[in-house]
Design an enzyme around this catalytic site. Sequence first.
Site, mmCIF file in Angstrom:
data_model
loop_
_atom_site.group_PDB
_atom_site.id
_atom_site.type_symbol
_atom_site.label_atom_id
_atom_site.label_comp_id
_atom_site.label_asym_id
_atom_site.label_seq_id
_atom_site.Cartn_x
_atom_site.Cartn_y
_atom_site.Cartn_z
ATOM 1 N N ASP A 358 0.826 -1.207 0.000
ATOM 2 C CA ASP A 358 0.000 0.000 0.000
ATOM 3 C C ASP A 358 0.862 1.261 0.000
ATOM 4 O O ASP A 358 0.526 2.264 -0.630
ATOM 5 C CB ASP A 358 -0.858 0.060 1.276
ATOM 6 N N GLU A 486 -7.021 -9.789 -5.052
ATOM 7 C CA GLU A 486 -6.774 -10.948 -4.186
ATOM 8 C C GLU A 486 -7.948 -11.924 -4.171
ATOM 9 O O GLU A 486 -7.919 -12.915 -3.452
ATOM 10 C CB GLU A 486 -6.441 -10.491 -2.766
#
Lengths: 756, 756
Positions: A358, A486
């Site tokens: 991130d 994901e």
Amino acid sequence: MQRIFDIDSWEVVTHKLDKENKRLQESMTSIGNGYMGMRGFFEENYSGDTLQGIYIGGVWFPDKTRVGWWKNGYPKYFGKVINAVNFIKTNVFINDKPIDLATDSIGDFTLRLDMKRSILSREFMLEKDDAKLKVSIDRFVSAAQKELFVDAYQFENAGSTSFKLTVNTQIDADVKNEDANYGERFWEILDKSQSENRGEIVAITKANNFGTPRFIVGDEMVNKTDLMPEKTNQLESAVQNQFSKELAPAGTAYFEKRVVVVTSRDYEDQPSLIQAMHELAAKIAEEKLSDLQSAHSQVWAQRWEKSDVEIDGDDAAQQGIRFNLYQLFSTYYGEDDRLNIGPKGFTGEKYGGATYWDTEAFAIPMYLGVTDSSVTRNLLMYRYKQLDGAYVNAKEQGLKGALYPMVTFNGIECHNEWEITFEEIHRNGDIAFAIYNYTRYTGDKSYVLNEGSKVLTEISRFWADRIHYSQRKGQYMIHGVTGPDEYENNVNNNWYTNYLAKWTLKYTLEILDDVSPEQAAELNVSNEEKQHWQDIINKMYLPEDDELGIFVQDDDFLDKELKPVSELPADQLPINQHWSWDKILRSAFIKQGDILQGIWDFIDDFTPEQKKANFDFYEPLTVHESSLSASIHSILAADLHYEDKAVEMYERTSRLDLDNYNNDTADGLHITSMTGSWLAIVQGFAGMRVRHDQLHFSPFLPKKWSGYRFRLNFRGRVVQVSVGSDGTHLTLVSGKPLTIDVKGQNVQLGPETVTA
Amino acid sequence: MQRIFDIDSWEVVTHKLDKENKRLQESMTSIGNGYMGMRGFFEENYSGDTLQGIYIGGVWFPDKTRVGWWKNGYPKYFGKVINAVNFIKTNVFINDKPIDLATDSIGDFTLRLDMKRSILSREFMLEKDDAKLKVSIDRFVSAAQKELFVDAYQFENAGSTSFKLTVNTQIDADVKNEDANYGERFWEILDKSQSENRGEIVAITKANNFGTPRFIVGDEMVNKTDLMPEKTNQLESAVQNQFSKELAPAGTAYFEKRVVVVTSRDYEDQPSLIQAMHELAAKIAEEKLSDLQSAHSQVWAQRWEKSDVEIDGDDAAQQGIRFNLYQLFSTYYGEDDRLNIGPKGFTGEKYGGATYWDTEAFAIPMYLGVTDSSVTRNLLMYRYKQLDGAYVNAKEQGLKGALYPMVTFNGIECHNEWEITFEEIHRNGDIAFAIYNYTRYTGDKSYVLNEGSKVLTEISRFWADRIHYSQRKGQYMIHGVTGPDEYENNVNNNWYTNYLAKWTLKYTLEILDDVSPEQAAELNVSNEEKQHWQDIINKMYLPEDDELGIFVQDDDFLDKELKPVSELPADQLPINQHWSWDKILRSAFIKQGDILQGIWDFIDDFTPEQKKANFDFYEPLTVHESSLSASIHSILAADLHYEDKAVEMYERTSRLDLDNYNNDTADGLHITSMTGSWLAIVQGFAGMRVRHDQLHFSPFLPKKWSGYRFRLNFRGRVVQVSVGSDGTHLTLVSGKPLTIDVKGQNVQLGPETVTA
């Protein structure tokens, strides 16, 4: 959507003690200073539902993981941030009975996070038996002195009878994590002491079997009050000072607690840590509360000066962007290059407080715009300093070079899902891309030609070993990966990963041409190695579908059942709360942009038709169940002139936590995705790009807004961009003149505001 | 390869106390009776490395699992067998000093597992100070009385000085699992009592948060000896009797311990359990040791009578096959249809003692041949009784019908790797196939038309919901599975799974045509449902490669780097001990037959060319790192007349544990794969098939052997098949005459031996 605070441009404020949503309130009133931080849980014992959480940057613990233990290459432990010794604990008693906001009669309640000054205040009127007590409390974690926490109480007898007011304040080491296995504790007390108006605990994290360091943390409190000392002593795992006095009607009292928190991360040994703690506490004890407070708020004023975003005509949006910047800066402002930005910052236990991709993918693009370049450079240095850990990770997989971890404190992988740690390797490319991004934005080549070239080379060595050649297809491939989406695991030829790997090799070869001979010698990349990299670049397989005119997320993706999210019944969303993981994996629904993440990263590499075809195909399949998703979709929608979509996606990211969109903010804030609203405004609505050392804009004004303004740090300048219905106004706030591109036109920017 | 026991046709025997390989010795000398069992660890404390393990069938505990906790559909716990209260504990003292075989001077050591009689014996001469003590110990777990364990000691003073001999025997509840998290204990003592020559402990498994049942186990010991009672008392978690006497030179003594073990699995409540234990112990106490022993050995004699395999000219092979049958029968002989065959039986902690698909795929084909059909029928009943759990598993995945678990005690999935539990769903087809296999072999349709039709229908409903339609390919597909080759996870269109799913739907439709109207009404399969199943059967995608003429293990498999195992450096084998899991997943190396598993199951469905092409392609890629792998390769190699390969694979399976081939037998025996040597001899070397209600053989004689003989139970007959260099001799040992096919010729078999 759930909104429990009032709309206000500079405050997060409510007048309701919301016992049903106490955890949510706590998350939203978190404060921090990069070094430490805490949820907005109350100082005193509260018998209702609450999640106590104080966290100290870089202080963590390895937890046991039992799944897959017989397989080689699995991380040895799951690293997690631990709940720090509770140094804010203060109980208040009326006539020797403890107050408890969960059960007592409460009026005139206000909970206010003042983001401008960075002060969290709480006020209430409490009635207990015949007594009526008015309490107001200010707390802050100092931005001027990282070790300092301050809590200041004002009391007033607002009733008509006298009562005894007692304040008991503690440092309490009896804390645990909510996610602890078997309720274990993490702290062992090394030392405790206290006197009339002070106390200290020095504690160490428990020994572990994994060889990871133990951390010593020292907490010293200094208390000031006009109450009378009543008791000072030790409990089994706490030290306490107690004060009291009889308060007549209209009588007042004050109580101030100042805590200094030091850790072994900053000191060589326990004695020097203790000495520093004592010196700092003594110094802090001398200062006036108002001085401590204004020094702190002054730092925040400087931050806002550089980075504030103003939105006209939409207070909710205004509050959203400020709240996001506030919480990001509370988590990280670049002071310590051994620290990073955890997805929940200091606001909860989830994600273990560790570093994820991130940072590179979402935080760096924003920090580049709102802070001095040194802040971002420290984020790059963090990875450089963890190169040794990245070698270990690659070696664990039997591969060459460096594999940066998916989750880490020290460079070593510490997450426990193989489909993430082994396979979500695009992170290695994202870290390379961040170097490029920093260099492109700042023009500063000193990192990439030195530390950065080492990072790039080792990442490229990993890619070259991880990629294999398919004899059948005559192309290079990457099998067994998880992309940014994901909701697909262990897929073959994820387009994003393949693209990024190829790009990394290419960029590394370019940089190798530029480094000094000394650095080249140090990097020692042979010609054979370079030729192999070039061969991969030439023959990398990137799945495409000619008929649909799109890139394909991964092999077999198009064999899935392809139906848009809009056809899903509303009661099945979010799918991660309603579907089994198995069903999610098999579906074509996308958690967050994957192909589109790549198109955002390399937006200048693609034609408008390519961007459109891929956006039109993938966005309808995307459930945006990662908080990171909405922002890049907002930017791409803006790029494609899908303005309504751009605004819809902005709204989703801007108030994600304030409106509890994902129904999980009670666990903590989505810190890293808070970058999204800034990115959506600046890269999306304003169309900011950096091309060939130049800033470009192509702004539009969302219909709902009457205007917006933001300040951008760019190569030593601060530029203000103000977008209104009357056009775009550009102001050079500081720094040397420069030329900016607005909608394809060059604009010379000097001290005068220019409209374009 | 590591051989620590002597070659002997009926014994596993060594004269060396192998302290370096103590665990391996313990695994190999495990004994059991289906109801309970234990490793061959010593009764007395042993200060060297050892793995204590006593296990009771069906007594288990749910362990915490922390990985992936935020994902829906994950099993709530990891189920595991727990180490039972140690009821065999007996310490021996010389002049009040405990003996310890790890440190004392030991001579004349013999450790002998007599497989014919099923007695484990240990003898040794121990010298301590001036004393010389000869000890011999016999132990068995009774095959005649499931609750009974017997230990019998003979002592002799073999020296020239007198000494005090003391025997202290206990039931000790202070046990834990080696794999316990945080060293936790599982037992709480409900009741303890003892008197001069008896003692008992009643214990219950600890409470758990998962709502799974707690088990009460009662252990009562009755001791007989010519030593004098010295002490009888309780320790914190044990009860003990102690006996002693002065032993003059040449003096002897005996000590016998009989333990009765009862569990709440068999009794309604604690009082009835305790009463039954007391009654049984009282009855057992009356009996003579020799009677207990012969009743036990008599049962074993009957088993051998039905199932023995004799090999002429190869004692190592002879020992291998008998050891395998012995350990299998010790684990399961069909007495209790609530129990099953754990991969490690009662010989270790690994695999948690639970039920795997090994039972249906590998054990049932053998049990059909060596036992009465009721034994196999009970294995089918086990699954029928667990249908409710299988509904739960399917529902957890959001799917219809029944999904049998990968790992279970009660029908509910209790393993903790998603790539196995969610995805290794071929097991559901294997369970269906076992019904077909049983029916084909026994001719008994009573199961399939009743309980079996329910199981088949619910499995088919699962398949129909789990399979999806690919619009693009116009075919049905199964995404996201793990095939028998667990070195690939989360693949699409695993040929084996797709084939088995299609076959299950087809077989179920056939059976539905045959069931009674009442049963059809009960099953309630609509015409629409049947039509949908038929549509899947018609349009199921089965990946093939025309160029190579093979079935393809799964989509993308042929894009991998395809190099044979023979090109791998020896120091990288087994790859599961040298490679990261990540690398294993990406490689084309196959753990155990996958396509070939399917070809074995449905061997009559394929042409010799198809079988050859697939075997020639896949076998060289196969590392056989599942102990289940070698046997089916032996059978297929035999089928293809690759006799050397068939023998090589046989040798790998036959003495897998005896020669510690996989270097992990110290953890326990590979019980379910012990079926492999029998399957390789009978289905491989002798080419046994059942086609159209008839037995078929096409035997060959391995070069090394001068002959082999086995007995086969088939539809009420026992048939002996003897293969020698002079041909195949068939004898009907019992039952009605039948016609057998040998190498394509019908042979009428009556009481006379026939040579074909």
